[in-house]
Design an enzyme around this catalytic site. Structure first.
Site, mmCIF file in Angstrom:
data_model
loop_
_atom_site.group_PDB
_atom_site.id
_atom_site.type_symbol
_atom_site.label_atom_id
_atom_site.label_comp_id
_atom_site.label_asym_id
_atom_site.label_seq_id
_atom_site.Cartn_x
_atom_site.Cartn_y
_atom_site.Cartn_z
ATOM 1 N N ASP A 1 -0.468 5.138 0.945
ATOM 2 C CA ASP A 1 -0.729 5.875 1.865
ATOM 3 C C ASP A 1 -0.977 5.273 3.276
ATOM 4 O O ASP A 1 -1.717 4.354 3.444
ATOM 5 C CB ASP A 1 -1.849 6.900 1.461
ATOM 6 C CG ASP A 1 -1.949 7.389 0.240
ATOM 7 O OD1 ASP A 1 -1.009 8.168 0.070
ATOM 8 O OD2 ASP A 1 -2.707 7.291 -0.625
ATOM 9 N N ASP B 1 0.758 -1.197 -0.092
ATOM 10 C CA ASP B 1 -0.095 0.034 -0.201
ATOM 11 C C ASP B 1 0.813 1.085 -0.129
ATOM 12 O O ASP B 1 2.121 1.311 0.284
ATOM 13 C CB ASP B 1 -0.893 -0.030 1.218
ATOM 14 C CG ASP B 1 -1.788 1.135 1.305
ATOM 15 O OD1 ASP B 1 -2.382 1.642 0.127
ATOM 16 O OD2 ASP B 1 -1.912 1.732 2.549
ATOM 17 N N ASP C 1 -1.583 -1.272 6.180
ATOM 18 C CA ASP C 1 -1.842 -0.542 7.362
ATOM 19 C C ASP C 1 -3.396 -0.463 7.669
ATOM 20 O O ASP C 1 -3.562 -0.536 9.087
ATOM 21 C CB ASP C 1 -1.293 0.918 7.330
ATOM 22 C CG ASP C 1 -2.136 1.938 6.621
ATOM 23 O OD1 ASP C 1 -2.810 2.816 7.108
ATOM 24 O OD2 ASP C 1 -2.140 1.559 5.416
#
Length: 333
Positions: free
Chosen positions: A41, A39, A209
């Site tokens: 961001d 990922d 995240d």
């Protein structure tokens, strides 16, 4: 007349990190191919590139939060919400980037980890629902163009007016998501040679995240979840196997450990180690050519990860890196 760029909020001075010995980024010398997906961001960068733009040059944080609620409730699709967010922007690309330069903070150990990937011929792929030109410009600035060119970005394209008066996403696919990651898998699969000459199956690593990373994460062999954030909370609550990390230095240490254990299992027994059988259906890659780049697999309706997260559960639980290493190296019956 183009609006004057809004100054970013003051950035607090960051405390100097304690001195430490830089991680060794040399080639491990192992045989199995490893492919990394990550990922962007909240993972490579601590902040969200899109949120930075929308809050400073677009609809603002309140409207953005209202749109997010509409998407999560099912009232509007991800693509519909994103189209409104991008349409709200009124800033030249360069002016928007100047704010991102000061508002974004890269993981302190990402550059060393990426150097490790390059030295070990580990393809590193960014998987994102964002805009590829934005992500590429950010990477070029923070890690340099020479290293950024080694990273494949699988994201949407964009049309941006020179004066910044119009921003428009050019969606990869004609779906509610705009970027159907499952379709990306099939597109890359056509390029790949599906049968390896020695039966070696690449090890798939995913780094994330948030809960939105789950659809892609559940198809990997090894999942890294940033400690203390939503993806780790979800994994703990639902018994999903994962390895927690604070920075990419933690990930590098575990990748080396896992690769070494896998090497022993593979060559000590004379048989290739077996990984996630679901993923093995598509992950046989020819070693005669360069390792192709894949986009991480996810359902056609990624927002379902928010609305019906119980759909994406698995029974096994791995709470520490030692157990995760053993589980990854062990063959599947």
């Amino acid at each position: 007349m183009a609006p004057i760029a809004i100054s970013p909020p003051p950035v607090e001075a960051k405390q100097a990190r304690p001195s430490f010995q830089r991680a060794n980024t040399a080639n491990m010398g192992t045989k199995r191919k490893i492919i990394c997906f990550s990922d962007f961001d909240g993972t490579i960068f601590m902040q969200d590139t899109g949120h930075t733009l929308f809050d400073n040059f677009g609809c603002g944080p309140e409207r953005r939060a209202a749109l997010a609620h509409q998407m999560e409730s099912g009232e509007r699709t991800f693509r519909e919400v994103s189209d409104e967010l991008y349409a709200s922007l009124d800033v030249p690309f360069d002016d928007g980037f100047e704010v991102m330069k000061t508002a974004l903070e890269i993981d302190p150990d990402f550059q060393a980890f990426h150097e490790f990937c390059v030295n070990n011929k580990i393809p590193f792929n960014v998987i994102s629902a964002g805009l590829k030109p934005v992500l590429r410009r950010v990477l070029d600035h923070f890690i340099g163009e020479d290293m950024s060119k080694h990273i494949e970005i699988v994201a949407n394209d964009a049309k941006i007016a020179p004066d910044g008066s119009k921003w428009e996403a050019v969606w990869r696919h004609d779906t509610d998501l705009g970027h159907d990651k499952a379709q990306s898998i099939n597109e890359y699969r056509e390029v790949a040679k599906m049968q390896s000459d020695n039966g070696t199956i690449p090890m798939i690593i995913f780094i994330g995240d948030g809960v939105s990373d789950l659809p892609a994460a559940r198809e990997c062999d090894v999942l890294f979840a940033r400690r203390g954030l939503k993806l780790e909370d979800y994994c703990e609550e639902h018994g999903l196997p994962y390895i927690p990390y604070d920075t990419f230095a933690d990930i590098q240490k575990e990748v080396i450990k896992i690769a070494q254990v896998d090497e022993e299992k593979t060559h000590g027994r004379g048989l290739p180690a077996t990984f996630n059988p679901r993923a093995n259906m598509w992950r046989r890659v020819s070693s005669r050519a360069a390792v192709p780049v894949f986009a991480a697999l996810s359902p056609a309706k990624e927002e379902k990860a928010f609305l019906w997260p119980e759909t994406f559960t698995q029974p096994a639980t791995i709470k520490n890196s030692e157990d995760a290493t053993a589980a990854v190296a062990a063959p599947v019956a």
